[in-house]
Design an enzyme around this catalytic site. Structure first.
Site, PDB file in Angstrom:
ATOM      1  N   ILE A 111       0.753  -1.225   0.268  1.00  0.00           N
ATOM      2  CA  ILE A 111       0.010   0.038  -0.084  1.00  0.00           C
ATOM      3  C   ILE A 111       1.012   1.172  -0.032  1.00  0.00           C
ATOM      4  CG2 ILE A 111      -0.170   0.479   2.632  1.00  0.00           C
ATOM      5  CD1 ILE A 111      -3.361   0.431   0.139  1.00  0.00           C
ATOM      6  N   ARG A 223       9.999  -4.244  -6.065  1.00  0.00           N
ATOM      7  CA  ARG A 223       9.403  -5.223  -5.496  1.00  0.00           C
ATOM      8  C   ARG A 223       9.565  -6.542  -6.255  1.00  0.00           C
ATOM      9  NH1 ARG A 223       8.514  -3.218  -0.507  1.00  0.00           N
ATOM     10  NH2 ARG A 223       7.469  -1.163  -0.560  1.00  0.00           N
TER      11      ARG A 223
HETATM   12  C1  LIG Z   1      13.615  -2.752  -0.213  1.00  0.00           C
HETATM   13  C2  LIG Z   1      12.499  -1.786   0.180  1.00  0.00           C
HETATM   14  C3  LIG Z   1      12.636  -1.286   1.670  1.00  0.00           C
HETATM   15  C4  LIG Z   1      12.107  -0.391   2.456  1.00  0.00           C
HETATM   16  N1  LIG Z   1      12.005  -0.068   3.766  1.00  0.00           N
HETATM   17  C5  LIG Z   1      11.302   0.808   4.100  1.00  0.00           C
HETATM   18  C6  LIG Z   1      11.191   1.089   5.400  1.00  0.00           C
HETATM   19  O1  LIG Z   1      12.108   0.724   6.262  1.00  0.00           O
HETATM   20  N2  LIG Z   1      10.254   2.017   6.081  1.00  0.00           N
HETATM   21  C7  LIG Z   1       9.473   2.627   4.930  1.00  0.00           C
HETATM   22  O2  LIG Z   1       8.323   3.689   5.682  1.00  0.00           O
HETATM   23  N3  LIG Z   1       9.272   2.396   4.101  1.00  0.00           N
HETATM   24  C8  LIG Z   1      10.148   1.422   3.293  1.00  0.00           C
HETATM   25  N4  LIG Z   1      10.022   1.236   2.189  1.00  0.00           N
HETATM   26  C9  LIG Z   1       8.862   1.789   1.071  1.00  0.00           C
HETATM   27  C10 LIG Z   1       9.607   3.031   0.264  1.00  0.00           C
HETATM   28  O3  LIG Z   1      10.190   3.646   1.105  1.00  0.00           O
HETATM   29  C11 LIG Z   1       8.365   3.317  -0.812  1.00  0.00           C
HETATM   30  O4  LIG Z   1       7.422   3.996   0.162  1.00  0.00           O
HETATM   31  C12 LIG Z   1       7.657   2.609  -1.369  1.00  0.00           C
HETATM   32  O5  LIG Z   1       8.517   1.724  -2.175  1.00  0.00           O
HETATM   33  C13 LIG Z   1       6.983   3.118  -2.482  1.00  0.00           C
HETATM   34  O6  LIG Z   1       7.705   3.933  -3.506  1.00  0.00           O
HETATM   35  P1  LIG Z   1       7.397   5.188  -4.125  1.00  0.00           P
HETATM   36  O7  LIG Z   1       6.861   6.271  -3.009  1.00  0.00           O
HETATM   37  O8  LIG Z   1       8.253   5.631  -4.905  1.00  0.00           O
HETATM   38  O9  LIG Z   1       5.760   4.760  -4.990  1.00  0.00           O
HETATM   39  P2  LIG Z   1       4.488   5.462  -5.321  1.00  0.00           P
HETATM   40  O10 LIG Z   1       3.916   5.753  -3.986  1.00  0.00           O
HETATM   41  O11 LIG Z   1       3.928   4.635  -6.236  1.00  0.00           O
HETATM   42  O12 LIG Z   1       5.114   6.626  -5.794  1.00  0.00           O
HETATM   43  C14 LIG Z   1       5.658   6.656  -7.084  1.00  0.00           C
HETATM   44  C15 LIG Z   1       6.394   8.187  -7.321  1.00  0.00           C
HETATM   45  O13 LIG Z   1       5.476   9.149  -7.191  1.00  0.00           O
HETATM   46  C16 LIG Z   1       6.025  10.257  -6.419  1.00  0.00           C
HETATM   47  N5  LIG Z   1       5.075  10.609  -5.590  1.00  0.00           N
HETATM   48  C17 LIG Z   1       3.801   9.864  -4.986  1.00  0.00           C
HETATM   49  N6  LIG Z   1       3.401  10.473  -4.032  1.00  0.00           N
HETATM   50  C18 LIG Z   1       4.035  11.591  -3.445  1.00  0.00           C
HETATM   51  C19 LIG Z   1       3.973  12.609  -2.588  1.00  0.00           C
HETATM   52  N7  LIG Z   1       3.036  12.297  -1.880  1.00  0.00           N
HETATM   53  N8  LIG Z   1       5.033  13.575  -2.570  1.00  0.00           N
HETATM   54  C20 LIG Z   1       5.977  13.311  -3.574  1.00  0.00           C
HETATM   55  N9  LIG Z   1       6.143  12.577  -4.503  1.00  0.00           N
HETATM   56  C21 LIG Z   1       5.241  11.445  -4.385  1.00  0.00           C
HETATM   57  C22 LIG Z   1       7.357  10.097  -6.136  1.00  0.00           C
HETATM   58  O14 LIG Z   1       8.115  10.347  -7.057  1.00  0.00           O
HETATM   59  C23 LIG Z   1       7.323   8.402  -6.152  1.00  0.00           C
HETATM   60  O15 LIG Z   1       8.642   7.799  -6.441  1.00  0.00           O
HETATM   61  C24 LIG Z   1      10.736   0.132   1.452  1.00  0.00           C
HETATM   62  C25 LIG Z   1      10.956  -0.189  -0.022  1.00  0.00           C
HETATM   63  C26 LIG Z   1      11.706  -1.151  -0.393  1.00  0.00           C
HETATM   64  C27 LIG Z   1      11.797  -1.552  -1.949  1.00  0.00           C
END
Ligand SMILES: Cc1cc2nc3c(=O)[nH]c(=O)nc-3n(C[C@H](O)[C@H](O)[C@H](O)COP(=O)(O)OP(=O)(O)OC[C@H]3O[C@@H](n4cnc5c(N)ncnc54)[C@H](O)[C@@H]3O)c2cc1C
Length: 302
Positions: A111, A223
């Site tokens: 999520i 992922r």
């Molecule tokens: C191996 C791994 C380890 C992780 N460990 C942790 C952890 O320890 N703790 C933790 O909390 N999370 C963790 N995460 C989650 C990670 O930090 C991201 O929240 C998650 O992968 C979703 O990525 P995203 O925000 O790029 O994706 P999406 O939410 O799909 O967003 C895609 C892109 O849209 C933009 N975007 C979307 N919403 C916003 C916004 N509100 N403001 C600015 N730009 C936005 C950004 O450019 C983002 O990259 C981990 C993820 C991975 C893959």
């Protein structure tokens, strides 16, 4: 069991009727429609609907009046160009809607990908099934000593058996109490929205998840990667197979540039240039930290 006989029959009925359409159809994706691909012990991923195909990406990129297709080779070249240069909006013209059944702790990671539309099964309204993720023995692994966010070798013998027993017993005890609390038994019973708070994070939930291809690739890049936890990676791997059949040219470009490619820093590029000139570069002379150097070497080794 991921699907009951009744659910399987419903899916078969859905698959047995078809309708003519003027919309673009991807033959590779049609075979996946509605079918559940099993993941973990009770989970699945199935395609409910989709929009677009490889040609739709080219159509949007060329802002075409017709189909947008020139030749398969030409289209593939264009798709690779778009992927290589991060020209991402044409990929957003394709969409996919999935029905996913997954453990709650996997759903919490999933999520975090905010660029999708989600509707989850309501445990306020409905009663959750007695279905918990219990890892297969080879996935009951020890805490990694090199990566705080990872796991090491599988536990063996008595230790593995003890962990498995705890997981099963705790899951069942929690569910017994959940059932006891919601049971009306002549009285009203606790509200489902409250009783569910007693359930562990390995209980299964379900949702419909709709996302465009650009954001799906972003999800899969993170992922389906070896850094991701096994339990979410298997879902990403199942989706990768579906996407490869849906948009083969786009998936091929994604596999090459994103899954198979590497993100290199300026320092890393400088090291490669020096190496190509014959210099023996070490971590000490690279300008990189030990961790960076370790990852850089791993990338070069492949
Ligand atoms: C191996 C791994 C380890 C992780 N460990 C942790 C952890 O320890 N703790 C933790 O909390 N999370 C963790 N995460 C989650 C990670 O930090 C991201 O929240 C998650 O992968 C979703 O990525 P995203 O925000 O790029 O994706 P999406 O939410 O799909 O967003 C895609 C892109 O849209 C933009 N975007 C979307 N919403 C916003 C916004 N509100 N403001 C600015 N730009 C936005 C950004 O450019 C983002 O990259 C981990 C993820 C991975 C893959």
């Amino acid at each position: 069991m991921p699907l009951s006989p009744e659910q399987k029959q419903e899916i078969e009925e859905q698959r047995s009727t078809s309708q003519p359409t003027l919309r673009a159809v991807s033959p590779g994706m049609e075979k996946h429609l509605y079918t559940a691909h099993e993941v973990l012990d009770h989970g699945f991923v199935r395609v409910i609907d989709y929009m677009g195909d490889d040609a739709a990406i080219c159509q949007a990129a060329r802002v075409s009046y017709g189909k947008g297709t020139k030749s398969v080779q030409n289209d593939e070249g264009l798709i690779r160009y778009l992927m290589r240069h991060w020209h991402s909006t044409p990929f957003e013209m394709c969409e996919i809607k999935l029905h996913v059944k997954l453990p709650v702790f996997v759903a919490r990671q999933w999520i975090r990908h905010r660029t999708a539309n989600v509707n989850e099964y309501s445990a306020r309204y409905s009663i959750l099934d007695r279905e918990f993720y219990i890892p297969a023995p080879e996935h009951i692994a020890a805490q990694s000593v090199v990566n705080n966010q990872g796991r090491g070798a599988a536990l063996q013998g008595e230790e593995a058996a003890r962990v498995l027993e705890i997981l099963k017993a705790d899951s069942n005890r929690c569910y017994d109490n959940y059932e006891a609390m919601i049971s009306d038994d002549g009285q009203q019973g606790l509200a489902r929205e409250l009783a569910r708070m007693n359930l562990p994070a390995n209980v299964y939930t379900q949702w419909y998840w709709k996302v465009d291809l650009h954001n799906l690739f972003h999800f899969l890049r993170l992922r389906a990667d070896h850094h991701a936890q096994y339990e979410i990676r298997v879902y990403a791997d199942a989706i990768c197979k579906v996407v490869a059949d849906w948009v083969p040219a786009a998936y091929g470009a994604f596999e090459d540039y994103r899954l198979g490619g590497a993100n290199l820093s300026g320092r890393a590029m400088d090291c490669i240039r020096r190496m190509l000139k014959g210099e023996e570069v070490t971590q000490e002379t690279s300008g990189m930290s030990k961790g960076e150097w370790r990852e850089f070497e791993a990338e070069l080794r492949g």
